[in-house]
Design a protein around this motif. Structure first.
Motif, PDB file in Angstrom:
ATOM      1  N   PRO A 253      29.283  55.841  44.809  1.00 10.30           N
ATOM      2  CA  PRO A 253      29.274  55.756  43.335  1.00 10.30           C
ATOM      3  C   PRO A 253      30.604  56.200  42.730  1.00 10.30           C
ATOM      4  O   PRO A 253      31.263  57.104  43.241  1.00 10.30           O
ATOM      5  CB  PRO A 253      28.151  56.711  42.945  1.00 10.30           C
ATOM      6  N   VAL A 254      30.990  55.511  41.639  1.00 13.12           N
ATOM      7  CA  VAL A 254      32.225  55.867  40.915  1.00 13.12           C
ATOM      8  C   VAL A 254      31.862  56.944  39.899  1.00 13.12           C
ATOM      9  O   VAL A 254      31.004  56.730  39.031  1.00 13.12           O
ATOM     10  CB  VAL A 254      32.806  54.637  40.205  1.00 13.12           C
ATOM     11  N   LYS A 255      32.504  58.089  40.037  1.00 12.48           N
ATOM     12  CA  LYS A 255      32.159  59.188  39.122  1.00 12.48           C
ATOM     13  C   LYS A 255      32.712  58.869  37.746  1.00 12.48           C
ATOM     14  O   LYS A 255      33.590  58.009  37.581  1.00 12.48           O
ATOM     15  CB  LYS A 255      32.731  60.502  39.646  1.00 12.48           C
ATOM     16  N   ALA A 256      32.190  59.560  36.728  1.00 11.06           N
ATOM     17  CA  ALA A 256      32.590  59.309  35.339  1.00 11.06           C
ATOM     18  C   ALA A 256      34.093  59.488  35.211  1.00 11.06           C
ATOM     19  O   ALA A 256      34.674  60.444  35.748  1.00 11.06           O
ATOM     20  CB  ALA A 256      31.873  60.271  34.407  1.00 11.06           C
ATOM     21  N   GLY A 257      34.722  58.514  34.532  1.00  7.29           N
ATOM     22  CA  GLY A 257      36.138  58.618  34.237  1.00  7.29           C
ATOM     23  C   GLY A 257      37.027  58.273  35.417  1.00  7.29           C
ATOM     24  O   GLY A 257      38.232  58.171  35.271  1.00  7.29           O
ATOM     25  N   GLU A 258      36.411  58.062  36.531  1.00  6.03           N
ATOM     26  CA  GLU A 258      37.252  57.728  37.680  1.00  6.03           C
ATOM     27  C   GLU A 258      37.484  56.231  37.775  1.00  6.03           C
ATOM     28  O   GLU A 258      36.825  55.429  37.118  1.00  6.03           O
ATOM     29  CB  GLU A 258      36.602  58.265  38.953  1.00  6.03           C
ATOM     30  N   GLN A 259      38.391  55.837  38.611  1.00  6.60           N
ATOM     31  CA  GLN A 259      38.732  54.418  38.752  1.00  6.60           C
ATOM     32  C   GLN A 259      38.544  53.999  40.205  1.00  6.60           C
ATOM     33  O   GLN A 259      38.611  54.815  41.131  1.00  6.60           O
ATOM     34  CB  GLN A 259      40.185  54.183  38.349  1.00  6.60           C
ATOM     35  N   ILE A 260      38.311  52.732  40.343  1.00  8.90           N
ATOM     36  CA  ILE A 260      38.304  52.152  41.703  1.00  8.90           C
ATOM     37  C   ILE A 260      38.918  50.761  41.605  1.00  8.90           C
ATOM     38  O   ILE A 260      38.757  50.065  40.599  1.00  8.90           O
ATOM     39  CB  ILE A 260      36.881  52.090  42.290  1.00  8.90           C
ATOM     40  N   THR A 261      39.667  50.380  42.594  1.00  3.08           N
ATOM     41  CA  THR A 261      40.263  49.048  42.584  1.00  3.08           C
ATOM     42  C   THR A 261      39.466  48.132  43.507  1.00  3.08           C
ATOM     43  O   THR A 261      39.335  48.415  44.697  1.00  3.08           O
ATOM     44  CB  THR A 261      41.722  49.105  43.075  1.00  3.08           C
ATOM     45  N   LEU A 262      38.911  47.077  42.908  1.00  4.86           N
ATOM     46  CA  LEU A 262      38.113  46.121  43.682  1.00  4.86           C
ATOM     47  C   LEU A 262      38.922  44.858  43.938  1.00  4.86           C
ATOM     48  O   LEU A 262      39.700  44.426  43.072  1.00  4.86           O
ATOM     49  CB  LEU A 262      36.840  45.757  42.918  1.00  4.86           C
ATOM     50  N   HIS A 263      38.743  44.307  45.121  1.00  3.11           N
ATOM     51  CA  HIS A 263      39.260  42.962  45.396  1.00  3.11           C
ATOM     52  C   HIS A 263      38.065  42.044  45.529  1.00  3.11           C
ATOM     53  O   HIS A 263      37.235  42.227  46.418  1.00  3.11           O
ATOM     54  CB  HIS A 263      40.101  42.977  46.673  1.00  3.11           C
ATOM     55  N   ILE A 264      37.986  41.055  44.643  1.00  3.11           N
ATOM     56  CA  ILE A 264      36.865  40.119  44.685  1.00  3.11           C
ATOM     57  C   ILE A 264      37.408  38.746  45.025  1.00  3.11           C
ATOM     58  O   ILE A 264      38.275  38.209  44.311  1.00  3.11           O
ATOM     59  CB  ILE A 264      36.138  40.089  43.337  1.00  3.11           C
ATOM     60  N   ALA A 265      36.977  38.224  46.158  1.00  2.00           N
ATOM     61  CA  ALA A 265      37.445  36.899  46.599  1.00  2.00           C
ATOM     62  C   ALA A 265      36.343  35.882  46.353  1.00  2.00           C
ATOM     63  O   ALA A 265      35.187  36.117  46.721  1.00  2.00           O
ATOM     64  CB  ALA A 265      37.810  36.943  48.068  1.00  2.00           C
ATOM     65  N   ILE A 266      36.726  34.765  45.738  1.00  2.00           N
ATOM     66  CA  ILE A 266      35.750  33.731  45.395  1.00  2.00           C
ATOM     67  C   ILE A 266      36.277  32.390  45.872  1.00  2.00           C
ATOM     68  O   ILE A 266      37.438  32.041  45.627  1.00  2.00           O
ATOM     69  CB  ILE A 266      35.506  33.672  43.879  1.00  2.00           C
ATOM     70  N   GLY A 267      35.451  31.646  46.593  1.00  2.00           N
ATOM     71  CA  GLY A 267      35.790  30.269  46.962  1.00  2.00           C
ATOM     72  C   GLY A 267      34.995  29.331  46.100  1.00  2.00           C
ATOM     73  O   GLY A 267      33.772  29.427  46.032  1.00  2.00           O
ATOM     74  N   LEU A 268      35.686  28.414  45.429  1.00  2.00           N
ATOM     75  CA  LEU A 268      35.007  27.529  44.480  1.00  2.00           C
ATOM     76  C   LEU A 268      35.408  26.090  44.767  1.00  2.00           C
ATOM     77  O   LEU A 268      36.596  25.781  44.834  1.00  2.00           O
ATOM     78  CB  LEU A 268      35.410  27.913  43.061  1.00  2.00           C
ATOM     79  N   THR A 269      34.434  25.236  44.974  1.00  2.00           N
ATOM     80  CA  THR A 269      34.741  23.825  45.268  1.00  2.00           C
ATOM     81  C   THR A 269      34.471  22.982  44.027  1.00  2.00           C
ATOM     82  O   THR A 269      33.869  23.454  43.057  1.00  2.00           O
ATOM     83  CB  THR A 269      33.848  23.302  46.407  1.00  2.00           C
ATOM     84  N   GLY A 270      34.934  21.754  44.106  1.00  2.00           N
ATOM     85  CA  GLY A 270      34.662  20.799  43.031  1.00  2.00           C
ATOM     86  C   GLY A 270      35.404  21.117  41.766  1.00  2.00           C
ATOM     87  O   GLY A 270      34.920  20.858  40.660  1.00  2.00           O
ATOM     88  N   VAL A 271      36.592  21.738  41.870  1.00  2.00           N
ATOM     89  CA  VAL A 271      37.359  22.050  40.662  1.00  2.00           C
ATOM     90  C   VAL A 271      38.531  21.089  40.487  1.00  2.00           C
ATOM     91  O   VAL A 271      39.204  21.121  39.477  1.00  2.00           O
ATOM     92  CB  VAL A 271      37.899  23.486  40.719  1.00  2.00           C
ATOM     93  N   VAL A 272      38.781  20.248  41.520  1.00  5.11           N
ATOM     94  CA  VAL A 272      39.909  19.314  41.398  1.00  5.11           C
ATOM     95  C   VAL A 272      39.413  17.878  41.499  1.00  5.11           C
ATOM     96  O   VAL A 272      38.414  17.602  42.155  1.00  5.11           O
ATOM     97  CB  VAL A 272      40.957  19.561  42.504  1.00  5.11           C
ATOM     98  N   GLU A 273      40.129  16.978  40.819  1.00  6.90           N
ATOM     99  CA  GLU A 273      39.824  15.544  40.948  1.00  6.90           C
ATOM    100  C   GLU A 273      41.153  14.799  40.959  1.00  6.90           C
ATOM    101  O   GLU A 273      42.110  15.221  40.322  1.00  6.90           O
ATOM    102  CB  GLU A 273      38.979  15.086  39.760  1.00  6.90           C
ATOM    103  N   PRO A 274      41.228  13.712  41.729  1.00  2.00           N
ATOM    104  CA  PRO A 274      42.479  12.958  41.760  1.00  2.00           C
ATOM    105  C   PRO A 274      42.728  12.239  40.450  1.00  2.00           C
ATOM    106  O   PRO A 274      41.826  11.612  39.901  1.00  2.00           O
ATOM    107  CB  PRO A 274      42.263  11.959  42.899  1.00  2.00           C
TER     108      PRO A 274
END
Lengths: 495, 331, 755
Positions: A125-146
């Protein structure tokens, strides 16, 4: 030897974990009400969004510094998506920058609302006032079209990507920036937003990267902000596997692990406008320029692959090259389809090879309990999207209490018996289905544990032996019968 | 009689009397000519007749054969074609007393030199068809230039020509090949006589008929003929020998699927020799009473066998360049 | 005791039979393995053209079961007619492999049906060796039998049609042929209805398997007839023949494709006639045995002859009146050799229907070809009934083989049998330890002569007649060991050479799948040219499921099998007119061809072009046959003459006739080809000529695909023009527009469109 034991031990522990996590139904369900809004307990003090478009789908990494602005420690960090976007998500993973927590559990919420929530569970758990750095990786298809949708054989291919100005978040974001990485700096047109406060143009294009932002104080109400779109040259073919099925067959007698993969490919890039012209093709092939056509597929196989074969529905495809690399156990396999695949063309093929079983199966204890650890899928190096994937694991005949752990979320699991050479009751097999997988994920490990009692182990030779002896017995009896009509004449013995 | 014939022809012509007078005259003339030599049904032309029959206007179809039958020209095709042509004309006349608008005529080189010169012809035979220039079947394309029958691509028999004519005009000639009675009688008589002789001389023939040697000889000959590619010669009618470029004679045709007559005979003989060696070794030799003679004979036969086989292989290697195997002594 | 004695000894009998089995198995193994070159070199794939249909049919059988196969109407060939496949093929082959497939399944060996099909022919060649052994054993003895089996196992004449992957009817037919003949001989020898029935059973199988069954249908009656003429009628003959004929005919009529032919067509009349004749002869024979009177017997003979005459006359009458179908073209062309070329160009056009030149005989049979007559001659020594059979078979088969290359197949077995007999005769004499004693022999001969001198010569003549010249004197044996050794040694060498020859021929001539072309790269490594499959697979993957492909009939089966698309014509050439239509489309101008293509709703046209590679079996070289066949149906529209220059040459270069240059085939073959070369340098490597600098233009078609080495070229048939123009003007317009566009701006073009 000692070291081996040690490794064994490690392996075992990891396996217990694996088997513990196994089978989807054990995964915790997260149900949310329709009008769910996460409590404003976090603030994204700083957010950097890297969007990588060098593959025909979107790889997004959000590095966000999260601060707990509430009174008490927090564990649940929520990420919102539109439902229709969420359907196209291939993978979403989160870990903390420091890496002490390892991968965090990301749960897909079930809620009737228009928003699809994901919850990142911060195990510490992140204590009050503290910080944490998250890395969130997302793969998303169907975002490009010729664009244009049809090009000539020799033309360059351009893709159009559409996205949002801001990274959508459930919390207030203090400072954020979006970096878009492209395959090269050929970008004919991209959305121009109104200039920034300091008058510099937004976005800023530097080489093959385009940067939107920075933006200050974006609330969750602003959602994604403006829609932005890029049209950029894409020098690789856009490959989609409509169906991909992989079969992993374990044979204890042969000491062999047979792998066979079936592909049905389509080039979903810009379609070929006029017809294929062989002369041009041969001419351009000498100096091979970037082309939207699929010319060849390369595989990097590991773990001592043996005698690979490359066939399709009408037999062997002679245009494949198999080369052992310097590095022991590594092999390089290059396949050329029978014909170059232009936009809109289809091709299907089967690729198979063998391994020595010892590199993949370990015996756990002496009770005939085995564990199989094998790459979930080993597609070609070329970036591609697998629409519909099925992985079948065929265990030896008579294998029982099969448990498995999959690195990717599974749509459905199916268990059946696979009958093949000299099987009496068939081999235990499991079939795992999933969809919308990208090549980024291949190489992850699938683990299967099963029991095989010695009795079962010796079933085959026993069956063969009994069958043969029965045969001999019958033939002996038949040979003995006298089928002559009428009395036996003299001198007929020995005839 | 002549008069009567022409009269008949006249009557027959009357329906035609619609076109211009000259045309009718010509038609009349030719039908008279036709009826005059009713035997053959072919109008024998000379230069002026040729001009007359070919020049427009025509309300008839004129088939003209330009040929050279005289032996000094040695035109085999002409000779072969002539009877067929006569037959065609005859059968047409048989159905159509006096032409009915289709005339078969022929001009021999003997009495038509000028015409040949004029047309600049140096080959024979040539078969022209002049379609009518007036009337319903007029063919404007061929007023002056006739249609020509293609001898090389077509088969010669009258039916082919008839088919060609019916393709190129209104007339549909049918061939009536006269049934050849004398031939029939000949064959019947021959059969009868043969049967009679057989019956009478059966006693004397009987041993021959029952003789295994005779029958074995016959069957061996047949087999040797067939297996040495005789049927190929028969079907493809290959030359017996051919002269190689350098003035000499080549007995062996180049190429795997090609052969000369003599070549096959050589092969047949070789086969026969080899077969006989085998027979001698297996059947004759064990029956030789004198040891030394037997020994010598066996060695002899062996040598012959070896040479023959070796020769056969060399021959085969001539036909099939890539053949790797050899057998001494003839490399 | 001597070696012979040991071999003859009872105690070694079992050992010898074991040895026999081992030898036979080895022979079978050799036969099978020598047919696997192509599988080892390339892959397990179906070879030529026809087998692709058999393969497809087999898959259909396995998929839809026997009855589904039995009434299979195939709408994917002969569009738009379709084909009643179930009723128009010989199901034997497919059913055989189907049965094998299911048996293996039952034994939990789920072998892929393709592999069964590929390996069927080699497998059956092993059985053929066995059948030949049995057959020859009936003729002479087991030694000869084993020799014959070895010969047939590796004789190229048979391998040519039974290598792995050549999944054709002949694959099983030759085994059936030999086994049926063996059963016939057995039945004749024992005069047993049981063997006769067995013979009929296998005859039925043969009928189900191959059109060549007619060969049996005529061989057996001929044998019987000759035996009767030789005055060798016997109850044995009667029983065996009648039982075979009755059952066999009934059986054969169960095959839909055969149906009532056995009583309606001339090919089968001989069998019927001999059947009738046998009845009469039997009757006469019986009566004669009862009634001793001499005159009466004469009368009977007359009656016999008359009856025979009458019946044959009746047969002729029926044939003329048309109740009995006359000889079909294929069989008739065997007798009247000129017939096919004139009347049935389709038959004449097939290369395997050409006559056989002598090298082909030697190529396929090597030394057997000269042992063959020797063996036949030796059969005359003691001319038993079965020997007569071999002799007749030998003569007939060699005639047929001479007329048609393809029928070398039927000749090979009898050659092997005869040669084996000859060879084993030789070995009997030279491979024995028995050694006559010279003095004793001399004495005997002296005694003989004395006796002959004393006794007056009598009945010598009759003796002579029935004894071969070669065997007049009494048999003595071989004296010297050296001569034995030499002879045996020489023949050992010949046999060794024979094996080398067979292997060489098989590996070089008969083991290349025509689907895949193998070539050698400069560095000697093998390079595989796979254009056919490249193009077929492109069709399979990138054209609509129901696309109609037009091509020359040679490729029909392959397209059906590999590309899985509908074809207009294929190798089952049952409809001449349809084929001629395709030929016409190929041979005529675009404007003429287009309506034909539309009428048969053709989507794609496929041509084979070897110009780039120097692949001689391409369509331009087959073009003349297309023209001829088309001319046969439309003599006024297509004329072979127009495709030859005035000097009667068949040319594709500048000198080609206009008809040639405007023909669809020419255009499709050479379209765009010149752009491969620097201007004016375009080379046709098959015809070995330089092509015109400007290539042909295509208006009604557009190039859809061309394989890597240009062997296969596929064209898409354009749709009707939207503005209702004919294609030529449309194309011209487009090109003109393009030019203008490049010169002047867009608006000009718009104006132009208004006009």
């Amino acid at each position: 030897m000692r070291s081996f034991l040690a490794r064994g031990a490690v392996l075992l522990t990891s396996l217990f974990v694996a088997i513990a996590q196994a089978t989807p139904e054990t995964a915790p369900q997260l149900n949310l009400p329709e009008k769910f809004a996460p409590p404003p307990v976090f603030k994204n003090t700083n957010l950097l969004r890297n969007i990588d478009l060098t593959k025909p789908y979107q790889r997004e990494v959000i590095a966000v510094v999260v601060e707990n602005i509430s009174k008490d420690p927090q564990t649940d960090y929520y990420i919102p998506f539109d439902k229709e976007v969420a359907e196209r998500i291939s993978y979403i993973e989160a870990r903390d920058k420091a890496g002490v927590l390892g991968f965090l559990d990301v749960a897909k919420a079930q809620s009737p609302g228009p928003t699809q929530w994901y919850r990142v569970f911060i195990s510490e758990p992140v204590k009050a006032g503290e910080q944490i750095t998250l890395h969130i990786a997302i793969g998303l298809t169907g975002v490009v079209e010729p664009v244009p949708a049809e090009i000539n054989q020799v033309d360059r291919q351009y893709l159009k990507w559409t996205g949002t100005q801001y990274s959508r978040s459930a919390y207030v974001t203090g400072k954020q920036k979006t970096k878009i990485k492209l395959i090269n700096n050929e970008v004919p047109d991209y959305t121009q937003l109104e200039p920034k406060s300091d008058g510099s143009s937004d976005p800023a294009k530097l080489g093959s990267t385009i940067t939107y932002g920075p933006y200050e104080e974006v609330t969750s109400a602003q959602l994604g902000g403006d829609v932005i779109s890029l049209r950029y040259e894409y020098t690789l073919p856009v490959i989609t596997a409509d169906t991909f099925s992989r079969e992993i067959e374990v044979s204890h007698w042969g000491g062999n692990l047979a792998i066979e993969e079936k592909y049905a490919l389509t080039n979903t890039g810009a379609k070929l406008k006029d017809n294929f012209n062989r002369v041009k093709w041969t001419a351009t092939n000498y100096l091979n320029p970037p082309t939207a056509a699929i010319k060849s597929l390369t595989y990097g196989l590991t773990n001592f692959p043996l005698n690979p074969y490359y066939t399709d529905e009408i037999g062997n495809v002679s245009t494949s090259r198999f080369r052992q690399e310097q590095k022991p156990g590594e092999a390089h396999l290059e396949l050329k389809p029978r014909y170059p695949l232009f936009g809109g063309w289809n091709y299907s093929y089967t690729l198979g090879w063998n391994h020595d079983l010892r590199n993949f199966v370990r015996q756990r204890g002496s009770s005939g309990n085995y564990v199989l650890r094998v790459p979930f899928m080993e597609g070609p190096k070329e970036p591609m999207v697998y629409k519909d994937v099925s992985v079948t694991v065929i265990l030896p005949e008579g294998a029982t209490d099969v448990a498995w752990y999959s690195p990717l979320p599974i749509l459905s699991e199916e268990r059946f018996f696979h009958k093949t050479f000299m099987d009496t009751l068939g081999r235990t097999a499991i079939k795992l289905r999933m969809s919308n997988v990208v090549d980024e994920l291949q190489g992850r490990e699938l683990r299967v544990s099963y029991n095989l009692s010695p009795v079962e182990f010796y079933r085959k030779p026993y069956v063969i032996f009994s069958a043969l002896s029965a045969l001999f017995l019958v033939s002996w009896v038949v040979a003995g019968i006298d089928v002559r009509i009428g009395p036996k004449k003299e001198g007929e013995e020995g005839k | 009689m002549r008069f009567f014939g022409s009269l008949l022809s006249l009557l027959a012509i009357t329906p035609f009397c619609s076109a211009s007078a000259t045309v009718d005259d010509k038609t009349l003339k030719f039908s008279q000519l036709l009826t005059s030599n009713a035997k053959s049904g072919v109008i024998q032309l000379n230069n002026e007749l040729y001009n007359a029959i070919t020049t427009a206007p025509r309300n008839y179809t004129a088939v003209v054969l330009l040929t050279a039958l005289a032996p000094q020209f040695g035109c085999q095709l002409c000779k072969d074609f002539q009877p067929e042509y006569d037959l065609l004309a005859k059968s047409w006349q048989g159905q159509h007393k006096n032409g009915d608008g289709l005339f078969f005529s022929s001009l021999d080189f003997q009495n038509g030199r000028e015409t040949f010169m004029k047309l600049g012809l140096n080959t024979a035979p040539i078969l022209y068809l002049f379609p009518p220039t007036v009337g319903p079947d007029a063919d404007p394309l061929h007023h002056t230039t006739p249609k020509q029958f293609d001898f090389q691509s077509n088969r010669i028999p009258a039916e082919a020509v008839a088919h060609w004519i019916s393709n190129n005009g209104p007339h549909k000639p049918e061939i009536v090949r006269p049934f050849n009675y004398e031939k029939l009688f000949m064959t019947l008589g021959a059969i009868f006589a043969g049967a009679l002789i057989l019956l009478l001389s059966f006693k004397t023939l009987k041993p021959a008929l029952y003789s295994r040697n005779l029958w074995s000889a016959i069957s061996l000959i047949l087999i040797l003929l067939f297996t040495s590619g005789h049927m190929f010669n028969h079907i493809r009618s290959v030359p017996y020998v051919a002269n190689n470029g350098r003035g000499g004679v080549s007995y062996v045709a180049g190429g795997f699927s090609n052969q000369f007559g003599l070549e096959t005979q050589i092969v047949a003989v070789v086969y026969a020799v080899l077969a006989f060696c085998a027979i001698a070794l297996s059947m004759k030799m064990p029956r030789v009473a004198d040891p030394t003679r037997q020994k010598i004979a066996i060695l002899l036969w062996n040598a012959i066998l070896l040479c023959g086989f070796s020769f056969l292989m060399t021959l085969f290697r001539m036909k099939n360049g890539g053949y790797p195997f050899k057998l001494p002594p003839l490399w | 005791m001597s070696l012979d004695a040991i071999l003859k000894d009872e105690s070694t009998k079992n050992f010898r039979s074991l040895l026999k089995v081992v030898i036979l198995l080895t022979i079978a193994g050799a036969a099978i393995s020598s047919r696997l070159f192509s599988v080892i070199r390339f892959e397990s794939i179906i070879h030529e053209f026809d087998p692709w249909f058999n393969f497809r049919a087999t898959k259909y059988l396995v998929k839809n079961g026997f009855y589904g196969f039995w009434d299979w109407f195939d709408d994917r060939t002969w569009h738009p007619l379709g084909r009643v496949t179930g009723g128009t093929l010989y199901p034997g082959l497919m059913v055989t492999s189907g049965v094998i497939y299911h048996i293996l399944r039952f034994l939990t060996f789920p072998v892929d049906i393709r592999n069964i099909c590929v390996l069927l022919a080699p497998g059956f060649s092993g059985l053929t060796a066995l059948a030949t052994y049995l057959f020859t054993k009936e003729m002479k003895d087991e030694a000869a039998g084993l020799l014959a089996a070895a010969f047939i196992g590796i004789a190229p004449g048979y391998i040519s049609r039974s290598v792995a992957g050549s999944y054709d009817n002949e694959a099983i037919a030759i085994f059936l042929l030999m086994f049926t003949f063996y059963l016939w001989i057995k039945a004749l020898k024992l005069g047993s209805a049981y063997w006769g029935a067995l013979c009929a059973l296998f005859y039925f199988y043969m009928v189900a398997a191959w059109g060549g069954y007619v060969f049996i249908t005529n061989m057996i009656p001929l044998h019987a007839f000759v035996l009767i003429l030789m005055g060798r009628f016997s109850p044995r003959l009667y029983v065996s023949y009648t039982s075979w004929y009755a059952l066999g005919t009934l059986g054969s009529m169960q095959i839909p494709f055969v149906g009532f032919l056995p009583i309606r067509s001339s090919e089968h009349m001989a069998a019927l006639g001999v059947f009738g004749l046998l009845q009469i002869v039997a009757f006469v024979d019986y009566v004669r045995s009862q009634v001793p009177s001499k005159q009466f017997q004469k009368l009977l003979w007359v009656f016999l002859v008359v009856a025979f005459m009458v019946s044959s006359a009746a047969l002729v009458g029926l044939t003329v009146s048309g109740t009995i179908a006359p000889w079909t073209g294929r069989f008739y062309s065997l007798w009247d050799t000129g017939y096919a070329k004139i009347h049935i160009p389709i038959i004449a056009s097939v290369s395997e229907h050409q006559p056989t030149a002598w090298p082909a005989f030697f190529f396929d049979l090597s030394m057997l070809i000269w042992l063959f007559p020797a063996g036949i001659y030796m059969l005359f020594q003691n001319l038993a009934d079965e020997h007569v059979f071999v002799i007749i078979y030998g003569i007939m088969a060699s005639y047929f083989a001479g007329v048609m290359v393809r029928l070398m197949l039927t000749l090979t077995p009898v050659v092997c049998v005869a040669a084996a007999i000859a060879l084993s005769n030789i070995f009997d004499n030279y491979l024995t330890l028995h050694r006559p004693d010279a003095e004793k022999v001399a004495a005997e001969i002296a005694a003989e002569e004395k006796k002959a001198a004393e006794e007056p010569k009598k009945t010598e003549k009759k003796e002579d007649a029935n004894v071969l010249n070669a065997v007049k004197n009494p048999e003595i044996g071989i004296f010297s060991t050296t001569s034995k050794v030499t002879v045996v040694g020489m023949f050992a060498i010949y046999l060794f050479l024979f094996v080398l020859h067979c292997t060489w021929v098989t590996s070089n001539a008969y083991s290349s799948p025509s689907v895949v072309l193998a070539s050698r790269l400069p560095d000697g490594s093998q390079h595989i040219i796979d254009d056919y499959r490249e193009a077929y697979y492109w069709l399979r993957k990138n054209t609509p499921e129901d696309a109609k492909i037009m091509s020359w009939w040679d490729y029909g089966y392959q397209i059906g099998g590999m590309a899985d698309r509908t074809t207009l014509v294929d190798n089952n050439t049952w409809n001449n007119t349809h084929i001629a239509t395709v030929g016409k489309a190929m041979a005529s101008r675009e404007e003429v061809a287009y309506p034909i293509l539309r009428q048969h709703d053709v989507d794609y046209v496929l041509v084979i072009f070897g110009g780039l590679l120097g692949y001689s079996g391409d369509d331009i070289n087959k073009f003349l046959w297309m023209i001829r066949i088309a001319e046969g149906v439309w003599p006024d529209e297509i004329k072979e003459r127009d495709f030859f220059t005035s000097r009667g040459e068949y040319r594709v270069d500048d000198g080609a006739t206009d008809t040639m240059k405007n023909s669809l085939m020419y255009k499709m073959s050479f379209y765009n080809y010149h752009t491969m070369f620097p201007p004016g340098q375009a080379q046709d490597r098959v015809r070995g000529v330089k092509l015109p600098a400007v290539g042909p233009t295509l208006n009604i078609l557009e190039e859809a695909f061309t394989s890597e080495n240009w062997i296969v070229r596929i064209y898409k048939v354009k749709d009707l023009d939207k503005l209702g123009r004919d294609h030529a003007s449309a194309v011209a317009f487009e090109s003109g527009k393009k030019k203008r566009k490049s010169k002047l701006g867009k608006n000009k073009v718009r104006k132009l469109r208004v006009v």
